[in-house]
Design a protein around this motif. Structure first.
Motif, mmCIF file in Angstrom:
data_model
loop_
_atom_site.group_PDB
_atom_site.id
_atom_site.type_symbol
_atom_site.label_atom_id
_atom_site.label_comp_id
_atom_site.label_asym_id
_atom_site.label_seq_id
_atom_site.Cartn_x
_atom_site.Cartn_y
_atom_site.Cartn_z
ATOM 1 N N LEU A 1 0.811 -1.208 0.000
ATOM 2 C CA LEU A 1 0.000 0.000 0.000
ATOM 3 C C LEU A 1 0.852 1.269 0.000
ATOM 4 C CD1 LEU A 1 -2.792 -1.047 2.541
ATOM 5 C CD2 LEU A 1 -2.942 -0.957 0.039
ATOM 6 N N ILE A 2 1.915 1.279 0.797
ATOM 7 C CA ILE A 2 2.755 2.476 0.895
ATOM 8 C C ILE A 2 3.479 2.753 -0.418
ATOM 9 C CG2 ILE A 2 4.808 3.455 2.030
ATOM 10 C CD1 ILE A 2 3.884 2.028 4.588
ATOM 11 N N GLU A 3 3.767 1.707 -1.185
ATOM 12 C CA GLU A 3 4.458 1.893 -2.467
ATOM 13 C C GLU A 3 3.661 2.794 -3.414
ATOM 14 O OE1 GLU A 3 7.413 0.609 -4.016
ATOM 15 O OE2 GLU A 3 8.098 0.157 -1.987
ATOM 16 N N PHE A 4 2.354 2.909 -3.218
ATOM 17 C CA PHE A 4 1.549 3.769 -4.090
ATOM 18 C C PHE A 4 1.858 5.247 -3.882
ATOM 19 C CE2 PHE A 4 -1.429 0.056 -4.289
ATOM 20 C CZ PHE A 4 -1.397 -0.101 -5.678
ATOM 21 N N VAL A 5 2.394 5.613 -2.721
ATOM 22 C CA VAL A 5 2.748 7.014 -2.474
ATOM 23 C C VAL A 5 4.257 7.204 -2.374
ATOM 24 C CG1 VAL A 5 0.564 7.526 -1.329
ATOM 25 C CG2 VAL A 5 2.517 6.762 0.037
ATOM 26 N N ARG A 6 5.007 6.166 -2.705
ATOM 27 C CA ARG A 6 6.460 6.234 -2.648
ATOM 28 C C ARG A 6 7.035 6.238 -4.064
ATOM 29 N NH1 ARG A 6 10.310 1.723 0.444
ATOM 30 N NH2 ARG A 6 12.139 1.993 -0.876
ATOM 31 N N VAL A 7 8.046 7.038 -4.289
ATOM 32 C CA VAL A 7 8.679 7.101 -5.598
ATOM 33 C C VAL A 7 9.537 5.846 -5.795
ATOM 34 C CG1 VAL A 7 10.329 8.361 -7.044
ATOM 35 C CG2 VAL A 7 8.703 9.609 -5.610
ATOM 36 N N PRO A 8 9.362 5.123 -6.911
ATOM 37 C CA PRO A 8 10.153 3.903 -7.122
ATOM 38 C C PRO A 8 11.618 4.223 -7.377
ATOM 39 C CG PRO A 8 8.923 4.441 -9.102
ATOM 40 C CD PRO A 8 8.445 5.395 -8.031
ATOM 41 N N PRO B 1 1.254 0.858 -12.616
ATOM 42 C CA PRO B 1 1.654 1.553 -11.384
ATOM 43 C C PRO B 1 2.376 0.647 -10.390
ATOM 44 C CG PRO B 1 -0.626 0.893 -11.209
ATOM 45 C CD PRO B 1 -0.157 0.435 -12.573
ATOM 46 N N ILE B 2 2.717 -0.584 -10.797
ATOM 47 C CA ILE B 2 3.301 -1.563 -9.886
ATOM 48 C C ILE B 2 4.824 -1.426 -9.857
ATOM 49 C CG2 ILE B 2 3.527 -4.005 -9.332
ATOM 50 C CD1 ILE B 2 0.712 -2.829 -9.013
ATOM 51 N N THR B 3 5.401 -1.416 -8.646
ATOM 52 C CA THR B 3 6.841 -1.269 -8.470
ATOM 53 C C THR B 3 7.487 -2.607 -8.095
ATOM 54 O OG1 THR B 3 6.685 -0.814 -6.099
ATOM 55 C CG2 THR B 3 6.432 1.064 -7.590
ATOM 56 N N MET B 4 8.798 -2.619 -8.079
ATOM 57 C CA MET B 4 9.527 -3.815 -7.657
ATOM 58 C C MET B 4 9.190 -4.162 -6.211
ATOM 59 S SD MET B 4 11.579 -6.340 -8.120
ATOM 60 C CE MET B 4 12.607 -6.092 -9.588
ATOM 61 N N GLY B 5 9.085 -3.141 -5.355
ATOM 62 C CA GLY B 5 8.742 -3.382 -3.960
ATOM 63 C C GLY B 5 7.415 -4.101 -3.819
ATOM 64 N N GLN B 6 6.443 -3.752 -4.658
ATOM 65 C CA GLN B 6 5.146 -4.411 -4.605
ATOM 66 C C GLN B 6 5.221 -5.837 -5.136
ATOM 67 O OE1 GLN B 6 3.163 -1.195 -6.736
ATOM 68 N NE2 GLN B 6 1.859 -0.819 -4.953
ATOM 69 N N CYS B 7 6.004 -6.034 -6.187
ATOM 70 C CA CYS B 7 6.167 -7.387 -6.736
ATOM 71 C C CYS B 7 6.805 -8.326 -5.714
ATOM 72 C CB CYS B 7 7.026 -7.338 -8.000
ATOM 73 S SG CYS B 7 6.217 -6.577 -9.422
ATOM 74 N N LEU B 8 7.713 -7.791 -4.896
ATOM 75 C CA LEU B 8 8.373 -8.615 -3.886
ATOM 76 C C LEU B 8 7.527 -8.783 -2.630
ATOM 77 C CD1 LEU B 8 11.996 -7.157 -4.154
ATOM 78 C CD2 LEU B 8 11.170 -9.330 -5.067
ATOM 79 N N SER B 9 6.560 -7.887 -2.430
ATOM 80 C CA SER B 9 5.744 -7.939 -1.219
ATOM 81 C C SER B 9 4.548 -8.876 -1.350
ATOM 82 C CB SER B 9 5.259 -6.534 -0.851
ATOM 83 O OG SER B 9 6.354 -5.705 -0.511
ATOM 84 N N LEU B 10 3.978 -8.985 -2.531
ATOM 85 C CA LEU B 10 2.825 -9.868 -2.714
ATOM 86 C C LEU B 10 3.119 -11.320 -2.323
ATOM 87 C CD1 LEU B 10 1.086 -8.579 -5.975
ATOM 88 C CD2 LEU B 10 0.219 -8.506 -3.626
ATOM 89 N N PRO B 11 4.273 -11.887 -2.720
ATOM 90 C CA PRO B 11 4.574 -13.260 -2.290
ATOM 91 C C PRO B 11 4.657 -13.398 -0.770
ATOM 92 C CG PRO B 11 5.983 -12.642 -4.123
ATOM 93 C CD PRO B 11 5.279 -11.401 -3.681
ATOM 94 N N LEU B 12 5.047 -12.327 -0.070
ATOM 95 C CA LEU B 12 5.108 -12.381 1.393
ATOM 96 C C LEU B 12 3.720 -12.557 1.990
ATOM 97 C CD1 LEU B 12 7.725 -9.614 2.300
ATOM 98 C CD2 LEU B 12 8.096 -12.056 1.900
#
Length: 273
Positions: free
Chosen positions: A220-227, A237-248
């Protein structure tokens, strides 16, 4: 904007001794390990586990090495965008680049597991204890990111927005502090509350809860954070941080289901074979 005034008064260097400059980022790591060790020992005593102070110190040291190595290698692999293949000597330059939470998590598990095997301590129980203490490391680390003026958020006009020196002269979300509160304090108090039940909840409960909450909050925070500039957005709008967080989130849910089904009790030292 009150938070911007606070930021402008901060210095990334905590103090200087002769030619040595001690930065808040390094102190954040140190504070995180110390507080984590205290939390682990405190909860282990509440759970009546046969773990000594020396056991906990050894585990924290193993985890510390694992986090530093894993977080750096994770950044190189996930966020390096091929740069370190051309400049391999800079992989060890932790002061010039970044550290990855996801790599640090893997490193922490590996480092802690090595020590646990040596002392015949239950790895699942230490993972559960470790993630409760780790939340303070996340809190201190994100606060240090804020002091350093790095990993800032997108442009906004909120009352608590901050103008970071490297942020283009515009006011932005202090996303580092959002992460400090959600990934650090909120997860800690949830896990701390869960840890107060006696007998303690089954092995895997705390690791699963931590992974799920961290994955959701980080996504959620990645949506307001600059990649990261070298990667940008990967899929819309999906970042690397989000791609790595979903599996968690998926892994955490799986651990919770497994913990409930197996219902294995928390234990300290394993019996001799």
């Amino acid at each position: 904007m009150f938070l911007n005034d606070i930021f402008q008064a901060l210095d990334p260097v905590a103090f200087t001794i002769g030619p040595l400059s001690v930065r808040w980022y390094g102190l954040a790591y140190l504070a995180g390990f110390i507080v984590a060790g205290f939390v682990i020992f405190r909860i282990a005593r509440r759970w009546e586990l046969d773990l000594t102070v020396d056991d906990v110190m050894s585990i924290v040291i193993g985890v510390a090495f694992g986090i530093i190595i894993g977080a750096r290698l994770g950044y190189v692999v996930f966020y390096g965008a091929g740069y370190y293949l051309e400049h391999p000597a800079e992989i060890i330059a932790t002061w010039d680049g970044g550290m990855s939470f996801h790599g640090g998590l893997i490193g922490a598990v590996v480092g802690g597991s090595i020590v646990c095997r040596q002392y015949r301590i239950s790895i699942p129980t230490i993972c559960d204890l470790g993630v409760i203490g780790a939340t303070w490391g996340l809190f201190f680390g994100r606060c240090a990111n804020f002091v350093n003026g790095e990993l800032w958020g997108k442009e906004c006009d909120l009352p608590w927005a901050v103008a970071f020196p490297s942020g283009g002269g515009v006011f932005r979300h202090p996303s580092q502090l959002y992460e400090a509160v959600l990934e650090g304090l909120v997860i800690f108090f949830v896990l701390w509350a869960l840890s107060r039940r006696k007998p303690p909840r089954p092995q895997g409960t705390f690791m699963g809860t931590f992974l799920m909450l961290y994955g959701v909050f980080r996504f959620l925070i990645e949506f307001v954070r600059v990649p990261d500039a070298q990667l940008g957005y990967l899929f819309g709008p999906i970042t690397m941080g989000q791609c790595l967080s979903l599996p968690l989130v998926v892994l955490g849910a799986g651990l919770l289901v497994t913990a409930h089904k197996l219902n294995r009790p928390q234990v300290g030292r394993l019996p001799e074979e």
